[in-house]
Design a protein around this motif. Sequence first.
Motif, PDB file in Angstrom:
ATOM      1  N   SER A  32       0.825  -1.215   0.000  1.00  0.00           N
ATOM      2  CA  SER A  32       0.000   0.000   0.000  1.00  0.00           C
ATOM      3  C   SER A  32       0.860   1.267   0.000  1.00  0.00           C
ATOM      4  O   SER A  32       0.375   2.342  -0.332  1.00  0.00           O
ATOM      5  CB  SER A  32      -0.953   0.008   1.196  1.00  0.00           C
ATOM      6  N   LYS A  33       2.134   1.151   0.356  1.00  0.00           N
ATOM      7  CA  LYS A  33       3.009   2.332   0.384  1.00  0.00           C
ATOM      8  C   LYS A  33       3.493   2.739  -1.004  1.00  0.00           C
ATOM      9  O   LYS A  33       4.018   3.830  -1.180  1.00  0.00           O
ATOM     10  CB  LYS A  33       4.195   2.110   1.323  1.00  0.00           C
ATOM     11  N   TYR A  34       3.308   1.882  -1.984  1.00  0.00           N
ATOM     12  CA  TYR A  34       3.766   2.201  -3.334  1.00  0.00           C
ATOM     13  C   TYR A  34       2.684   2.986  -4.063  1.00  0.00           C
ATOM     14  O   TYR A  34       1.685   2.434  -4.500  1.00  0.00           O
ATOM     15  CB  TYR A  34       4.143   0.929  -4.103  1.00  0.00           C
ATOM     16  N   LYS A  35       2.904   4.289  -4.165  1.00  0.00           N
ATOM     17  CA  LYS A  35       1.947   5.185  -4.833  1.00  0.00           C
ATOM     18  C   LYS A  35       2.426   5.608  -6.219  1.00  0.00           C
ATOM     19  O   LYS A  35       1.627   5.987  -7.055  1.00  0.00           O
ATOM     20  CB  LYS A  35       1.709   6.447  -3.982  1.00  0.00           C
ATOM     21  N   THR A  36       3.743   5.550  -6.431  1.00  0.00           N
ATOM     22  CA  THR A  36       4.318   5.938  -7.722  1.00  0.00           C
ATOM     23  C   THR A  36       5.308   4.858  -8.157  1.00  0.00           C
ATOM     24  O   THR A  36       5.812   4.093  -7.332  1.00  0.00           O
ATOM     25  CB  THR A  36       5.050   7.290  -7.638  1.00  0.00           C
ATOM     26  N   TYR A  37       5.549   4.829  -9.452  1.00  0.00           N
ATOM     27  CA  TYR A  37       6.528   3.880  -9.989  1.00  0.00           C
ATOM     28  C   TYR A  37       7.245   4.506 -11.183  1.00  0.00           C
ATOM     29  O   TYR A  37       6.728   5.405 -11.840  1.00  0.00           O
ATOM     30  CB  TYR A  37       5.863   2.553 -10.391  1.00  0.00           C
ATOM     31  N   THR A  38       8.436   3.987 -11.433  1.00  0.00           N
ATOM     32  CA  THR A  38       9.282   4.423 -12.532  1.00  0.00           C
ATOM     33  C   THR A  38       9.723   3.193 -13.319  1.00  0.00           C
ATOM     34  O   THR A  38      10.036   2.169 -12.710  1.00  0.00           O
ATOM     35  CB  THR A  38      10.529   5.141 -11.976  1.00  0.00           C
ATOM     36  N   GLY A  70      -4.122   2.270  -8.526  1.00  0.00           N
ATOM     37  CA  GLY A  70      -3.883   3.526  -7.826  1.00  0.00           C
ATOM     38  C   GLY A  70      -2.442   3.982  -7.805  1.00  0.00           C
ATOM     39  O   GLY A  70      -2.087   4.862  -7.033  1.00  0.00           O
ATOM     40  N   MET A  71      -1.616   3.403  -8.655  1.00  0.00           N
ATOM     41  CA  MET A  71      -0.219   3.813  -8.720  1.00  0.00           C
ATOM     42  C   MET A  71      -0.029   4.737  -9.917  1.00  0.00           C
ATOM     43  O   MET A  71      -0.579   4.507 -10.981  1.00  0.00           O
ATOM     44  CB  MET A  71       0.693   2.588  -8.821  1.00  0.00           C
ATOM     45  N   GLU A  72       0.768   5.765  -9.716  1.00  0.00           N
ATOM     46  CA  GLU A  72       0.995   6.761 -10.758  1.00  0.00           C
ATOM     47  C   GLU A  72       2.396   6.609 -11.341  1.00  0.00           C
ATOM     48  O   GLU A  72       3.373   6.442 -10.611  1.00  0.00           O
ATOM     49  CB  GLU A  72       0.834   8.159 -10.168  1.00  0.00           C
ATOM     50  N   VAL A  74       5.737   7.974 -12.826  1.00  0.00           N
ATOM     51  CA  VAL A  74       6.553   9.184 -12.804  1.00  0.00           C
ATOM     52  C   VAL A  74       7.859   8.872 -13.545  1.00  0.00           C
ATOM     53  O   VAL A  74       8.322   7.737 -13.567  1.00  0.00           O
ATOM     54  CB  VAL A  74       6.844   9.679 -11.363  1.00  0.00           C
ATOM     55  N   GLU A  75       8.421   9.892 -14.183  1.00  0.00           N
ATOM     56  CA  GLU A  75       9.640   9.696 -14.977  1.00  0.00           C
ATOM     57  C   GLU A  75      10.840   9.259 -14.136  1.00  0.00           C
ATOM     58  O   GLU A  75      11.685   8.506 -14.608  1.00  0.00           O
ATOM     59  CB  GLU A  75       9.985  10.979 -15.739  1.00  0.00           C
ATOM     60  N   SER A  76      10.911   9.743 -12.907  1.00  0.00           N
ATOM     61  CA  SER A  76      12.032   9.370 -12.033  1.00  0.00           C
ATOM     62  C   SER A  76      11.597   9.443 -10.578  1.00  0.00           C
ATOM     63  O   SER A  76      10.591  10.057 -10.242  1.00  0.00           O
ATOM     64  CB  SER A  76      13.236  10.287 -12.280  1.00  0.00           C
ATOM     65  N   ASP A  77      12.376   8.799  -9.721  1.00  0.00           N
ATOM     66  CA  ASP A  77      12.180   8.828  -8.271  1.00  0.00           C
ATOM     67  C   ASP A  77      10.820   8.286  -7.824  1.00  0.00           C
ATOM     68  O   ASP A  77      10.219   8.796  -6.876  1.00  0.00           O
ATOM     69  CB  ASP A  77      12.383  10.249  -7.723  1.00  0.00           C
ATOM     70  N   GLY A  78      10.329   7.223  -8.466  1.00  0.00           N
ATOM     71  CA  GLY A  78       9.094   6.573  -8.030  1.00  0.00           C
ATOM     72  C   GLY A  78       9.339   5.769  -6.760  1.00  0.00           C
ATOM     73  O   GLY A  78      10.484   5.441  -6.417  1.00  0.00           O
ATOM     74  N   ASP A  79       8.266   5.433  -6.062  1.00  0.00           N
ATOM     75  CA  ASP A  79       8.367   4.590  -4.866  1.00  0.00           C
ATOM     76  C   ASP A  79       8.846   3.183  -5.238  1.00  0.00           C
ATOM     77  O   ASP A  79       9.499   2.509  -4.449  1.00  0.00           O
ATOM     78  CB  ASP A  79       7.012   4.468  -4.165  1.00  0.00           C
ATOM     79  N   ALA A  80       8.466   2.768  -6.454  1.00  0.00           N
ATOM     80  CA  ALA A  80       8.848   1.448  -6.947  1.00  0.00           C
ATOM     81  C   ALA A  80       9.539   1.612  -8.299  1.00  0.00           C
ATOM     82  O   ALA A  80       9.260   2.547  -9.042  1.00  0.00           O
ATOM     83  CB  ALA A  80       7.624   0.562  -7.093  1.00  0.00           C
ATOM     84  N   ILE A  81      10.431   0.683  -8.578  1.00  0.00           N
ATOM     85  CA  ILE A  81      11.140   0.669  -9.849  1.00  0.00           C
ATOM     86  C   ILE A  81      10.740  -0.613 -10.581  1.00  0.00           C
ATOM     87  O   ILE A  81      10.821  -1.708 -10.015  1.00  0.00           O
ATOM     88  CB  ILE A  81      12.665   0.699  -9.643  1.00  0.00           C
ATOM     89  N   ILE A  82      10.311  -0.461 -11.827  1.00  0.00           N
ATOM     90  CA  ILE A  82       9.869  -1.599 -12.630  1.00  0.00           C
ATOM     91  C   ILE A  82      10.907  -1.867 -13.718  1.00  0.00           C
ATOM     92  O   ILE A  82      11.303  -0.961 -14.452  1.00  0.00           O
ATOM     93  CB  ILE A  82       8.503  -1.308 -13.305  1.00  0.00           C
ATOM     94  N   THR A  83      11.351  -3.114 -13.811  1.00  0.00           N
ATOM     95  CA  THR A  83      12.235  -3.527 -14.899  1.00  0.00           C
ATOM     96  C   THR A  83      11.548  -4.628 -15.695  1.00  0.00           C
ATOM     97  O   THR A  83      10.731  -5.375 -15.154  1.00  0.00           O
ATOM     98  CB  THR A  83      13.599  -4.034 -14.387  1.00  0.00           C
ATOM     99  N   LEU A  84      11.890  -4.719 -16.956  1.00  0.00           N
ATOM    100  CA  LEU A  84      11.262  -5.675 -17.856  1.00  0.00           C
ATOM    101  C   LEU A  84      12.328  -6.514 -18.549  1.00  0.00           C
ATOM    102  O   LEU A  84      13.357  -5.994 -18.971  1.00  0.00           O
ATOM    103  CB  LEU A  84      10.426  -4.946 -18.909  1.00  0.00           C
TER     104      LEU A  84
END
Length: 182
Positions: A32-38, A70-72, A74-84
């Motif tokens: 629930s603490k992850y509100k943004t991701y990059t 509910g996650m937004e 953002v270009e940088s400094d997200g709460d979470a980092i997604i790699t593919l």
Amino acid sequence: MKSISLLLAAMAISMVSFSQVKSDYNKDADFSKYKTYTFAGWQEDSEKQINQLDKDRIQKAIRSEFDERGMEFVESDGDAIITLFIVFDQKTSTTAYTNYNGGMGYGGRWGWGYGGMGSSTTTYSESDYIEGTLVIDMYDSETKDLQWQGIITSTVKENPKKREKTIPKKIRKLMKQYPGNN
């Protein structure tokens, strides 16, 4: 009749195996603490594996699924980092069908019989296809620890119009495994 049943069962099993979804996550994490991701990007040399249109389709589908949670983005400094990470394998499937034609003869009431002529024909067919595996890793941006990993393995549709429709469906199926759904 048995051979037809076996063939249908084998086909059903093979269809299921081409859309496998697996995931694992950190049981101690508070999602629930992850509100943004990059997006941290794709694996190296991914342009040799997948074209830009399909990369965009995948990222768009992932963004849509995180938005629904509910996650937004953002270009940088997200709460979470997604790699593919994506891998393709050329595969060949083999199917066999046996057609049995019973012949003449007679048999007893309890299943025993004598003689008779019969024949059977077994037909084999092979088809080549591409199997793709997509791995989505989600890291905590502060600790750099892996929090969730989702993996989907599926056949790759050759027709781009079909991929345009199937990619979001497959990503949706994968994201159902995301622990933040609860």
